[in-house]
Design a protein around this motif. Structure first.
Motif, mmCIF file in Angstrom:
data_model
loop_
_atom_site.group_PDB
_atom_site.id
_atom_site.type_symbol
_atom_site.label_atom_id
_atom_site.label_comp_id
_atom_site.label_asym_id
_atom_site.label_seq_id
_atom_site.Cartn_x
_atom_site.Cartn_y
_atom_site.Cartn_z
ATOM 1 N N UNK A 43 -8.192 3.170 15.334
ATOM 2 C CA UNK A 43 -8.127 2.319 14.450
ATOM 3 C C UNK A 43 -9.349 2.672 12.966
ATOM 4 N N UNK A 44 -9.801 3.535 13.318
ATOM 5 C CA UNK A 44 -10.235 3.670 12.327
ATOM 6 C C UNK A 44 -10.082 4.632 10.993
ATOM 7 N N UNK A 45 -9.011 4.996 11.910
ATOM 8 C CA UNK A 45 -8.236 6.309 10.193
ATOM 9 C C UNK A 45 -7.333 5.903 10.019
ATOM 10 N N UNK A 46 -6.480 4.412 10.666
ATOM 11 C CA UNK A 46 -5.510 4.328 10.107
ATOM 12 C C UNK A 46 -5.664 4.198 8.398
ATOM 13 N N UNK A 47 -5.930 3.271 7.997
ATOM 14 C CA UNK A 47 -6.607 2.603 6.491
ATOM 15 C C UNK A 47 -7.126 4.184 5.470
ATOM 16 N N UNK A 48 -7.831 5.524 6.562
ATOM 17 C CA UNK A 48 -8.878 6.201 5.575
ATOM 18 C C UNK A 48 -7.405 7.190 5.616
ATOM 19 N N UNK A 49 -6.397 6.964 6.565
ATOM 20 C CA UNK A 49 -5.291 8.292 6.494
ATOM 21 C C UNK A 49 -4.627 7.439 4.758
ATOM 22 N N UNK A 50 -4.016 5.914 4.899
ATOM 23 C CA UNK A 50 -3.249 5.691 3.801
ATOM 24 C C UNK A 50 -3.831 5.784 2.694
ATOM 25 N N UNK A 51 -5.956 5.790 2.816
ATOM 26 C CA UNK A 51 -6.275 5.669 1.006
ATOM 27 C C UNK A 51 -6.297 7.109 0.577
ATOM 28 N N UNK A 52 -6.540 7.922 1.446
ATOM 29 C CA UNK A 52 -6.455 9.167 1.412
ATOM 30 C C UNK A 52 -5.386 9.330 0.821
#
Length: 525
Positions: free
Chosen positions: A15-24
């Motif tokens: 859940x934490x990684x999803x937006x970060x993966x997209x953003x990075x």
């Protein structure tokens, strides 16, 4: 049972990684899809083959920072090949046993480039927060300033509102309960608001609905040559970030020690696999690893599950993810950047010596102004110079009183002790201190407290002995340690003495021999 908490931790990290993966993925200049693919493939491979039981790997802010200028020069199509090259380098580093070398990097350098990365990540989001795009290859600070002049403020007012809303949710929701995923909820709320109100703001757009088939990227020898230098920087960064993350995780919970060399090889295989699937180079992610540990993870199951859940998003949720506004991801990354350096770091630096603050500031500023790897190199050089100066400052020549009752002629005997290390950094100062001695006929040099002797120090010692002997002053050595004898012999320290009998193990014997010289008189010495 451990698998239950591992499953819970895996879901939380996903859940934490999803937006970060997209953003990075977007921040690196490649694509949101590449970030998501990297989180899936590299996350699973590193979890299986890495050296930590709880490490979570994927795209990171530091990697996005170093990739962005490479993409500007060579294009996004070069990134998968770059990931493979850097991955091979990491495997070679692991086989060479370089995993423990990260412990040699000073804390001030690590924190300095962490602050620099945080500043770059924040600055990179300014154009996206204003609803515009930056010119490819521009310095992030320059691009951020230019974005204000290029912005359409009718759009920027909406995107800034989205950024503020997401950031507020990220800050406030964890205060209600620390397990609430503020980033994900912030992105969901922003997306719903944009869709319902029909805001005309930039969004992620179409994403793949399946994992691409693995294939070796097209390349030629010229391209390999062009990418070799960036690949070295990426491999070094991946090694540093992954090993630091694994070390932090091992201290946070009793989940077993990490194996540095295995961690490097695991990250190398993860980047190779990511490149084959069209993804980016990956590293261990400190923030996601910390979430994993705090969620109770005990084994590799949690990190593997996190990758599998993100794979489900690719196959079944890509149509929903496509509607996420880019400003929402900018808000996530801005909030992430402001939390990358802990307040305790600044409090520690405020009380630390000025030299520590200097290394920290230089590393951070060069990271922002030039390049991350250059910043690490210069930070290491400055830290090394300061450390050498501190060691050199501890070295010195100290005159002592002769032991026992004073006898006639003792004033013509100098008993001197060399403290610290006699190396190139201290050699010249020690030579000057010896030159200050006058009015003596015998000098006893005590070496029992000498902590180090290099070629420069040995040559200086030879010069000191020869200078005294040319003046008619007899030199006696006391306490030459076995570990220093090899260097002393190689550079002729003992050969510079008037006699091979002028080396003593006991201070009493050395003093008695010196007094015998005084009693015999200068002509008979």
């Amino acid at each position: 049972m451990s698998w239950r908490v591992d499953i819970t931790a895996g879901v939380t990290v996903a859940i934490v990684a999803l937006p970060l993966a997209l953003a990075f993925g977007i921040s690196s200049g490649v694509s949101a899809a590449a970030g998501l693919v990297t989180a899936v493939v590299a996350g699973i491979v590193a979890a299986i083959f890495g050296g930590s039981n709880v490490q979570v790997s994927g795209p990171t802010g530091a990697m996005a920072v170093i990739l962005a200028p490479v993409v500007a020069v060579h294009g996004a199509g070069s990134v998968p090949l770059l990931a493979i090259i850097a991955g091979v380098m990491l495997v070679v580093m692991a086989l060479s046993g370089l995993g423990r070398a990260v412990s040699l990097i000073p804390w001030t350098v690590v924190e300095g480039f962490t602050l620099g990365i945080a500043m770059i990540i924040f600055l990179q989001q300014v154009p996206m927060a204003l609803g515009t795009t930056a010119e490819v290859g521009l310095n992030p600070a320059v691009a951020a300033v230019a974005a204000f002049g290029d912005a359409d403020w009718s759009v920027a007012a909406q995107t800034l509102g989205i950024v503020a809303g997401v950031w507020a949710l990220i800050l406030l929701l964890p205060k209600i309960h620390p397990m609430i995923p503020g980033s994900l909820i912030g992105v969901i709320v922003a997306t719903v608001v944009v869709v319902v109100t029909g805001m005309q703001v930039p969004t992620i757009g179409a994403l793949p609905t399946a994992l691409p088939a693995p294939q070796l990227p097209a390349f030629d020898l010229a391209m390999l040559g062009d990418l070799a230098a960036p690949a070295v920087g990426i491999a070094i960064l991946a090694a540093i970030e992954s090993l630091l993350s694994a070390r932090v995780a091992s201290r946070m919970a009793d989940t077993g020690p990490y194996a540095p060399d295995r961690e490097l090889s695991g990250q190398g295989l993860a980047s190779i696999a990511s490149g084959l699937f069209g993804g980016m180079p990956a590293t261990g992610a400190i923030a996601r690893t910390a979430v994993n540990v705090r969620s109770g993870a005990r084994t590799r199951v949690s990190a593997i599950l996190h990758g599998l859940l993100l794979l489900v998003v690719i196959y079944f949720g890509s149509s929903l993810v496509a509607h996420i506004p880019l400003a929402a991801l900018a808000g996530v990354l801005m909030a992430t950047a402001t939390r990358m350096v802990a307040p305790t770091t600044f409090r520690a630096l405020a009380q630390a010596p000025r030299t520590d603050l200097l290394v920290f500031a230089i590393t951070a500023l060069i990271t922002v102004a030039f390049d991350l790897i250059i910043a690490i190199e210069i930070g290491l050089v400055v830290a090394a110079v300061i450390a050498l100066k501190q060691v050199a400052d501890q070295a010195g020549v100290r005159r002592e009183d002769l032991p026992g009752e004073q006898q006639p002629g003792d004033e013509r005997i100098a008993l001197v002790r060399i403290d610290g290390a006699m190396f190139f950094g201290a050699a010249e100062r020690l030579r000057r201190e010896f030159d200050s001695f006058s009015g003596i006929e015998v000098v006893i040099i005590r070496l029992s407290r000498l902590s180090g002797l290099d070629s420069s120090g040995a040559n200086t010692l030879v010069e000191v002995i020869e200078t005294f002997e040319h003046r008619g002053v007899t030199v006696l050595l006391k306490g030459l340690q076995p570990e220093h004898r090899k260097v002393a012999d190689a550079y002729g320290v003992l050969g510079a003495l008037r006699s091979d009998k002028h080396v003593f193990d006991s201070i009493e014997d050395a003093v008695e021999h010196a007094r015998s010289h005084i009693r015999r008189g200068p002509a008979r010495q």
